[in-house]
Structure formats: structure tokens, C-alpha cells
Design an enzyme around this catalytic site. Structure first.
Site, short mmCIF file in Angstrom:
data_model
loop_
_atom_site.label_atom_id
_atom_site.label_comp_id
_atom_site.label_asym_id
_atom_site.label_seq_id
_atom_site.Cartn_x
_atom_site.Cartn_y
_atom_site.Cartn_z
N LEU A 33 5.60 -8.09 1.19
CA LEU A 33 5.90 -6.66 1.02
C LEU A 33 7.31 -6.40 0.52
O LEU A 33 8.22 -7.18 0.75
CB LEU A 33 5.67 -5.93 2.35
CG LEU A 33 4.24 -6.05 2.89
CD1 LEU A 33 4.12 -5.32 4.22
CD2 LEU A 33 3.21 -5.52 1.91
N HIS A 37 5.74 -1.34 -1.97
CA HIS A 37 4.78 -1.07 -0.89
C HIS A 37 5.31 0.02 0.04
O HIS A 37 4.57 0.86 0.52
CB HIS A 37 4.52 -2.34 -0.09
CG HIS A 37 3.92 -3.47 -0.88
ND1 HIS A 37 4.61 -4.61 -1.17
CD2 HIS A 37 2.71 -3.62 -1.44
CE1 HIS A 37 3.85 -5.43 -1.87
NE2 HIS A 37 2.68 -4.86 -2.06
P1 AMP Z 1 -0.21 -5.69 -4.13
O1 AMP Z 1 0.21 -6.15 -2.76
O2 AMP Z 1 0.63 -6.25 -5.23
O3 AMP Z 1 -1.70 -5.83 -4.35
O4 AMP Z 1 0.09 -4.13 -4.18
C1 AMP Z 1 -0.42 -3.26 -3.20
C2 AMP Z 1 -0.24 -1.86 -3.68
O5 AMP Z 1 1.15 -1.60 -3.91
C3 AMP Z 1 -0.95 -1.60 -5.03
O6 AMP Z 1 -1.53 -0.31 -4.99
C4 AMP Z 1 0.18 -1.68 -6.02
O7 AMP Z 1 -0.06 -0.92 -7.19
C5 AMP Z 1 1.33 -1.10 -5.22
N1 AMP Z 1 2.61 -1.56 -5.76
C6 AMP Z 1 2.99 -2.82 -6.01
N2 AMP Z 1 4.23 -2.85 -6.56
C7 AMP Z 1 4.62 -1.56 -6.68
C8 AMP Z 1 5.79 -0.92 -7.19
N3 AMP Z 1 6.81 -1.61 -7.69
N4 AMP Z 1 5.85 0.44 -7.16
C9 AMP Z 1 4.82 1.16 -6.65
N5 AMP Z 1 3.69 0.62 -6.15
C10 AMP Z 1 3.59 -0.72 -6.17
#
Ligand code: AMP
Length: 282
Positions: A33, A37
Site C-alpha cells: 500500500l 491507496h
Molecule cells: P492495486 O493495489 O494496484 O490493484 O490498486 C488498488 C486500487 O488503487 C486500484 O483501484 C488502483 O487504481 C488504485 N490506485 C493505485 N495506484 C493509485 C494512484 N497512484 N492514485 C490513485 N489510485 C491508485
């Protein structure tokens, strides 16, 4: 904060919350995270009585085994962060509980997955769709939060909720960036200092494209110039750079009366990175 590891325990807990009339916000993640997140969790904590965060590296959305094995895992730190962000409940299932059997069903989102990530990661969105559908059924959230960094994912989740009449509001959260503009990602942990510097050119290219469009350059020329910019960055291997209609993901002419999606994916030090920029119309 309560940590739950089994599907049956989660169902019992969610039933209790529903009986007490609590509103539930869901934030699905794959862990490792970071501030990106946090933006999702912050919004959920603001909007709902209870925020449920899931941490699960979903094997069926990885079309590349090496990519799955390399995915960073930092559960101990993640739990500390989630608690400090105000998460009520974290669900950390194991693979056997989430996939008692290999799903036979495939989700086909039609033409919105024939481009961008869907084109370069065959099977990715069927995997994302299936795991998010499972989380919707288990958590029964009022609202669910997704990052606009993964813009195509946000579109397919909205399609999923609309098609199956899932009573959830899908909330898109803007992309959180480092000072250099690089979109924050769990995968950035696998980059060296030099790699992080190279990767910051991904956002530079998006911004350059944005400026060209604002200067009334045609979409076609903008795409060619931006790809040319990316080609000359040493250590950056671009997979695609496209400018599309953000509603349909169709190619588009530059009218600027419509919003535009600037979308890019590429590799730095063998790590796959993506970014998106949403351009409002004039
Ligand atoms: P992940 O753990 O990479 O699957 O991401 C979980 C959620 O966090 C997904 O909805 C991603 O689009 C969102 N997310 C990941 N990185 C970012 C970021 N830099 N800014 C905003 N949301 C993010």
C-alpha cells in the site's frame, strides 16, 4: 481494525453490519500500500460508516507468471497503514478460499477491452471482473472505490455493476503522483533510483501530449510526436500510447468538444508501468 481471513467469517461480519444499518465502502487492493491507496481509503472513510479494504494478489488477472511472482508483498506494513487510515475491516483471503475451483466463466467486455491493457494483457480483465464481482457479493458495499490511474479498469467495473444491476456506486479517485509526476504504484518499489527517474518521463510524455492538444495540434500528430518523445528516452520501452474517447475507448478526432483519454503503458527495468490522463473539453 479487524483482520479477517476467511470468506465465511467475512459473510457473518458483513451480515451483522447490514443488520445494524451501517453503510459500507469497499476498497479492493493487491497490497503493497501507498499514498494512492490512501486516497481511496480516505474518501471511503469520509463517505461510509465502515470501510472494508481487501488485500489479495489475484492470480487470475496476471497473464504473465513472472509479473505475478515479482509483485511486492508487504502485509505487516500494510496493516499498520490501514489502521492509521481508519479502516474498520481488512479482508486478506487466501487463494483456496477465493477460488475453491477454477472459474469456467469468462467475462467479455467487448470492444472496451480490445485496446490498451485488454489488448496487451489477454485475460486480465476477465480476471479483474471475476474477483471484483466476488468482493461485491461478499462485502455488499454501498460504494466501491477505484483509481483513475487504471482508467480502463474503472470503466469495466462500471460496466460490470451496470450490467448485473449491482446496487453499488462506483467512485473514481484521481491519480496520486510523486513530486516528479510519476504515478504512485506498488510496482515502483521494484525500481532503482535511476529507474524512478526514467519512469518520470511517462508522465512528462502525457503532459507534452496535453500541451500539444491544447495548442490545437491534431490527435494524429500528437500521438506521433509523443511516441517519438518516448522512443528517445533511454531505458523506457513503451508498449502503447493512445488518445481515445474515455467513454467508449474508440479512437477520436480532436474536436476538443469532448473529453479525451491519454493512455500509456511501458517497461522500465523490466517493470510494467501504466498511466492515464483525462483531458476535459475546452
Ligand atoms: P492495486 O493495489 O494496484 O490493484 O490498486 C488498488 C486500487 O488503487 C486500484 O483501484 C488502483 O487504481 C488504485 N490506485 C493505485 N495506484 C493509485 C494512484 N497512484 N492514485 C490513485 N489510485 C491508485
Amino acid at each position: 481494525m479487524q483482520k479477517i481471513e476467511s470468506v465465511s467469517e467475512l459473510l457473518t461480519r458483513i451480515n451483522g453490519l447490514k443488520l445494524n444499518g451501517k453503510s459500507i465502502g469497499l476498497v479492493p487492493t493487491m497490497g503493497a500500500l501507498h499514498e494512492g491507496h490512501k486516497a481511496l481509503v480516505d474518501q471511503s472513510v469520509k463517505d461510509n460508516d465502515v470501510t472494508v479494504v481487501t488485500i489479495f494478489v489475484n492470480p487470475i488477472q496476471f497473464n504473465n507468471r513472472e509479473d505475478l511472482l515479482k509483485y511486492p508483498k508487504t502485509l505487516v506494513e500494510d496493516l499498520v497503514l490501514l489502521k492509521s487510515w481508519g479502516t474498520a475491516l481488512v479482508f486478506v483471503p487466501d487463494e483456496a478460499d477465493m477460488y475453491p475451483k477454477k472459474p469456467l466463466i469468462k467475462l467479455d467486455f467487448g470492444k472496451i477491452t480490445e485496446v490498451l491493457e485488454g489488448k496487451f494483457r489477454p485475460g486480465h480483465f476477465t480476471g479483474v471482473g471475476i474477483v471484483v464481482m466476488k468482493f461485491f457479493n461478499l462485502v455488499k458495499p454501498d460504494k466501491a472505490y477505484f483509481g483513475l490511474k487504471d482508467f480502463q479498469q474503472y470503466l469495466i467495473i462500471k460496466e460490470l455493476a451496470d450490467t448485473f444491476l449491482i446496487p453499488v456506486k462506483i467512485v473514481g479517485i484521481s491519480t496520486q503522483r510523486t513530486a516528479s509526476g510519476l504515478a504512485i504504484s506498488s510496482r515502483n518499489r521494484n525500481l532503482s533510483e535511476k529507474g524512478l527517474q526514467i519512469a518520470s518521463n511517462i508522465f512528462k510524455g502525457l503532459n507534452m501530449a496535453k500541451e500539444l492538444i491544447l495548442d490545437k495540434m491534431s490527435i494524429d500528430h500528437t500521438i506521433q510526436s509523443t511516441r517519438q518523445f518516448y522512443r528517445q528516452v533511454e531505458g523506457l520501452e513503451i508498449e502503447y500510447f493512445e488518445i481515445l474517447d474515455p467513454d467508449t475507448l474508440d479512437t477520436t478526432e480532436n474536436t476538443r468538444s469532448q473529453p479525451l483519454l491519454l493512455s500509456v503503458a511501458g517497461y522500465v527495468e523490466n517493470i510494467r508501468l501504466i498511466d492515464n490522463l483525462y483531458l476535459q473539453p475546452d
